[in-house]
Design an enzyme around this catalytic site. Structure first.
Site, PDB file in Angstrom:
ATOM      1  N   THR A  66       6.832  -0.226  -1.517  1.00  0.00           N
ATOM      2  CA  THR A  66       5.575   0.416  -1.895  1.00  0.00           C
ATOM      3  C   THR A  66       4.460  -0.158  -1.062  1.00  0.00           C
ATOM      4  O   THR A  66       4.376  -1.374  -0.856  1.00  0.00           O
ATOM      5  CB  THR A  66       5.229   0.237  -3.386  1.00  0.00           C
ATOM      6  OG1 THR A  66       3.860   0.614  -3.574  1.00  0.00           O
ATOM      7  CG2 THR A  66       5.354  -1.192  -3.874  1.00  0.00           C
ATOM      8  N   ASP A 102       1.579  -0.175  -2.078  1.00  0.00           N
ATOM      9  CA  ASP A 102       0.617  -0.704  -3.055  1.00  0.00           C
ATOM     10  C   ASP A 102       0.801  -2.192  -3.355  1.00  0.00           C
ATOM     11  O   ASP A 102      -0.097  -2.822  -3.889  1.00  0.00           O
ATOM     12  CB  ASP A 102       0.712   0.082  -4.368  1.00  0.00           C
ATOM     13  CG  ASP A 102       0.223   1.515  -4.210  1.00  0.00           C
ATOM     14  OD1 ASP A 102      -0.568   1.763  -3.280  1.00  0.00           O
ATOM     15  OD2 ASP A 102       0.639   2.376  -4.997  1.00  0.00           O
ATOM     16  N   MET A 157      -5.841   3.655  -0.397  1.00  0.00           N
ATOM     17  CA  MET A 157      -4.958   3.964  -1.514  1.00  0.00           C
ATOM     18  C   MET A 157      -4.803   2.737  -2.416  1.00  0.00           C
ATOM     19  O   MET A 157      -5.179   1.629  -2.055  1.00  0.00           O
ATOM     20  CB  MET A 157      -3.592   4.404  -0.997  1.00  0.00           C
ATOM     21  CG  MET A 157      -3.586   5.835  -0.475  1.00  0.00           C
ATOM     22  SD  MET A 157      -1.927   6.323   0.084  1.00  0.00           S
ATOM     23  CE  MET A 157      -2.182   8.077   0.391  1.00  0.00           C
ATOM     24  N   GLY A 158      -4.170   2.938  -3.555  1.00  0.00           N
ATOM     25  CA  GLY A 158      -4.002   1.872  -4.527  1.00  0.00           C
ATOM     26  C   GLY A 158      -4.564   2.350  -5.848  1.00  0.00           C
ATOM     27  O   GLY A 158      -5.748   2.224  -6.101  1.00  0.00           O
ATOM     28  N   ARG A 159      -3.691   2.946  -6.630  1.00  0.00           N
ATOM     29  CA  ARG A 159      -4.161   3.582  -7.854  1.00  0.00           C
ATOM     30  C   ARG A 159      -4.687   2.550  -8.845  1.00  0.00           C
ATOM     31  O   ARG A 159      -5.792   2.659  -9.352  1.00  0.00           O
ATOM     32  CB  ARG A 159      -3.006   4.372  -8.471  1.00  0.00           C
ATOM     33  CG  ARG A 159      -3.423   5.410  -9.475  1.00  0.00           C
ATOM     34  CD  ARG A 159      -2.203   6.086 -10.052  1.00  0.00           C
ATOM     35  NE  ARG A 159      -1.553   6.990  -9.131  1.00  0.00           N
ATOM     36  CZ  ARG A 159      -0.328   6.830  -8.639  1.00  0.00           C
ATOM     37  NH1 ARG A 159       0.392   5.778  -8.978  1.00  0.00           N
ATOM     38  NH2 ARG A 159       0.189   7.711  -7.832  1.00  0.00           N
ATOM     39  N   GLU A 166      -9.203   3.857  -4.020  1.00  0.00           N
ATOM     40  CA  GLU A 166      -9.280   5.200  -4.623  1.00  0.00           C
ATOM     41  C   GLU A 166      -9.332   5.107  -6.147  1.00  0.00           C
ATOM     42  O   GLU A 166      -9.845   5.989  -6.813  1.00  0.00           O
ATOM     43  CB  GLU A 166      -8.064   6.036  -4.212  1.00  0.00           C
ATOM     44  CG  GLU A 166      -6.733   5.443  -4.668  1.00  0.00           C
ATOM     45  CD  GLU A 166      -5.519   6.317  -4.357  1.00  0.00           C
ATOM     46  OE1 GLU A 166      -5.678   7.478  -3.972  1.00  0.00           O
ATOM     47  OE2 GLU A 166      -4.390   5.800  -4.493  1.00  0.00           O
ATOM     48  N   ARG A 188      -0.078   5.217   5.099  1.00  0.00           N
ATOM     49  CA  ARG A 188       1.295   4.967   4.657  1.00  0.00           C
ATOM     50  C   ARG A 188       2.326   5.548   5.621  1.00  0.00           C
ATOM     51  O   ARG A 188       3.520   5.270   5.469  1.00  0.00           O
ATOM     52  CB  ARG A 188       1.519   5.497   3.242  1.00  0.00           C
ATOM     53  CG  ARG A 188       1.560   7.000   3.124  1.00  0.00           C
ATOM     54  CD  ARG A 188       1.729   7.427   1.665  1.00  0.00           C
ATOM     55  NE  ARG A 188       2.060   8.832   1.597  1.00  0.00           N
ATOM     56  CZ  ARG A 188       2.058   9.575   0.493  1.00  0.00           C
ATOM     57  NH1 ARG A 188       1.717   9.019  -0.657  1.00  0.00           N
ATOM     58  NH2 ARG A 188       2.383  10.835   0.522  1.00  0.00           N
TER      59      ARG A 188
END
Lengths: 413, 413
Positions: free
Chosen positions: B142, B144, B188-190, B244, B301
């Site tokens: 991932t 993340d 990114m990176g919820r 994000e 990514r």
């Protein structure tokens, strides 16, 4: 006839990955020249001349100057400053002349695109009109490739390589799920579609957009929707590339469909962006498809890690040739590239009158656009492929870029 | 004790630049193993098992398999498919067992992040419950970096290198005019701020964001405005990086401030995006500054040209280690990385129970965030710098990427 004196080099307009490579070409040739007595770099283009902010390039380490070849953007700073016509207001011109006299500037090199060649041309003509001997040469630069008089423009090859490579990578990503998606990438290019056309190089590798729309063809939202729906039904996916500057038959930018108060800059240009986002939303509502809008944004012009080596080398070469030509007696010209006849790609230098290049846009040839207005013919690939060849000697240091570190010592009289 | 039989490898969840490097690691080790009788790749992860769509990897050219190391995204296709609890509905599990029996599958390798480890764990537990002997191993993946039980996750180093390098390049571009601008990049990176924190590596090189906001700290719009205004007044420019997934103290995503109907996916996650655009507009209205929002979007990514060599190698290594461990008798585990004690960066393998990793998020340590909540401490750089080292052996062909071309021959019984 030899002309001795100082030179000024300035960078103007939007950044590219290789504008500093041209700076390196100018600096190296000028520092090595016997005729050029002092090499000055203007802080923020012509503004640096007007404000008497000039860097003494001889103070810089040669190693750092070499690193300019792979340092994106404009190391000296750039500007978007429009000179008035001298017949209307000659204040700026008198000031420029004053500075030229102050430092005995006899060579002026200006690196930029259409608007910058306009600036360069006006200065050249003014100096002629007042009888101040100064050789003025333009050095071409723009990712947009819309400069008249040159086969192609330094900056374009790198941006094209960035776009084609990124499209190929996005293609890998966008097709990864079996649930399908419509992906819309937005490329720079306000009026000319050269950069967006570079997405077709990915398509020719089997990993690029299905549909490509340039500003040279009037954009029709209904036809676009039908195109997307057809591909979507056929493949379960759809990959689209558009130019930020696509506009409809009434001259309305698609970006403006979703955005009302777009302001114009000093040259009357509107800052674009948002067309892909608008279209992605429209497709989502119409097809119910998962959509994603991607703007390449600044990285397409400053992603020097993905520059074209050919482009970097040509940019440096153009800078050096401008100096060489000026020392040989040329003035009032822009250095340009033409292709030698015969097999293979053999670029050669030519000189173009500044009057001819200033403010004339070189649009993407309509005959290279497919009849349905949504694709690019292979003739473009034959033109563009030589320009994206080779990977740059990017300087990495501890896993990250090592850009040139200039001292920027302001010159004293 | 030796267990002979076929293996299935599947890729699941969002793409990374190096997930295919793990595939290469698994395939190579499995093809060379005497115990594994047939190497199968699942089309679109667990969906490929359920749909009996399995590729026969022995049919592929070894040269193409090697190219997987620098081919981004998931070459076999990915999925976001959530298995129900077997106690609620065991339909899928029965089908998986049926396929396992059909091909005599005794090894199952599943490559993904938190949700994929949940899938992997459920399958492992089901096979145990029905007494079907099959060794199940998770391979971490991932961008993340939020997977529990491993020091870091393959995919993160490359995305971090992409973000840090791109920030350095954007910095060159964003500061080029003397008129100033506020630039906001969105990473990114919820839920976890690891990726956004990577922007601080650029700052430590003197060319990165002034302000960095992660989802681990509640975002306060008024404080943000004050932060930006302070930097803007001090420097005439401001560069901001946000995740994000930043959200306010009431748990509302900033992206939602400007966007009302965000839909959730099968795992209950909402598709993010738009926070930077929202904030750029807000800053423009408040300060009158020129602003620009940049989303790194998919390229962070899938931009394999900017992968970290360390990451590529570790991803392949993790794949190989999963096979090695399973052949040695391990099951129900995920391979993971830990750092050996002592000087320098020395990664070593460890095995973590799948139960422990599934659905547990590894957040960014709050003690690495500066007290004002708008910066990252150097302790993070000490952690992250080893992970972004080295440039990949990216295969270029004629100026463009040369990705692996798999035949994807569906296996017959």
């Amino acid at each position: 006839m030899e002309l001795r004196g100082a030179c000024i080099f300035g960078q103007s307009g939007g950044p590219t990955s290789v504008i500093n490579a041209s700076a390196y070409g100018v600096f190296k040739a000028a520092l090595e020249s016997g005729s050029i007595t002092r090499v000055l770099g203007a802080a923020h283009g012509i503004k640096g001349v007007l404000n008497d902010r000039l860097y003494d390039i001889a103070q810089e380490d040669l190693k750092e100057l070499e690193l300019l070849k792979n340092t994106p953007s404009s190391a000296l700073g750039s500007c978007r400053y429009k000179l008035k016509d001298a017949s209307v207001d000659d204040t700026d011109y008198k000031r420029i002349l004053e500075i030229f006299k102050k430092y005995d500037v006899r060579y002026f090199f200006y690196n930029g695109g259409n608007d910058s060649m306009d600036t360069c041309n006006k200065i050249s003509k003014y100096m002629q009109s007042v009888g101040y001997e100064c050789r003025v040469m333009g050095v071409p630069k723009t990712i947009d490739n819309d400069l008249y008089g040159t086969d192609h423009c330094p900056g374009f090859g790198s941006a094209a390589k960035y776009i084609a490579t990124s499209c190929m990578e996005i293609y890998q990503d966008a097709y990864v799920y079996d649930t399908g998606a419509v992906t819309i990438v937005e490329c720079m290019g306000r009026n000319a579609g050269w950069l967006t056309a570079a997405a077709s190089l990915a398509t020719m590798q089997g990993a690029g957009p299905d549909l490509i729309y340039l500003p040279e063809v009037a954009f029709d939202l209904e036809k676009f929707m039908a195109d997307v729906e057809r591909i979507w039904k056929e493949k379960g996916n759809c990959f689209v590339a558009i130019s930020e500057g696509i506009l409809d038959k009434d001259g309305v930018f698609i970006a403006e469909y979703g955005q009302k108060d777009v302001k114009a800059d000093a040259f009357g240009h509107k800052q674009m962006g948002g067309a892909a986002a608008y279209l992605a939303q429209a497709v989502k509502e119409r097809l119910g498809a998962k959509t994603r809008a991607i703007e390449f944004s600044l990285l397409q012009r400053c992603g020097a890690h993905l520059a074209s080596k050919t482009d970097v080398e040509e940019a440096a070469w153009m800078g050096a040739e401008a100096v060489k030509a000026a020392i040989a007696g040329e003035t009032d010209k822009m250095v340009a590239i033409e292709r030698a006849e015969g097999e293979g790609y053999k670029p050669q230098v030519k000189l173009v009158p500044l009057t001819a290049t200033a403010n004339t846009e070189h649009k993407f040839p309509v005959e290279w656009i497919t009849e349905d207005g949504a694709g690019i013919k292979e003739a473009f690939a034959a033109y563009a492929m030589p320009l994206i060849q080779g990977e740059p000697d990017y300087a990495w240091e501890n896993g990250l870029p090592r850009f040139a570190k200039l001292k920027k010592v302001l010159v004293k009289e």
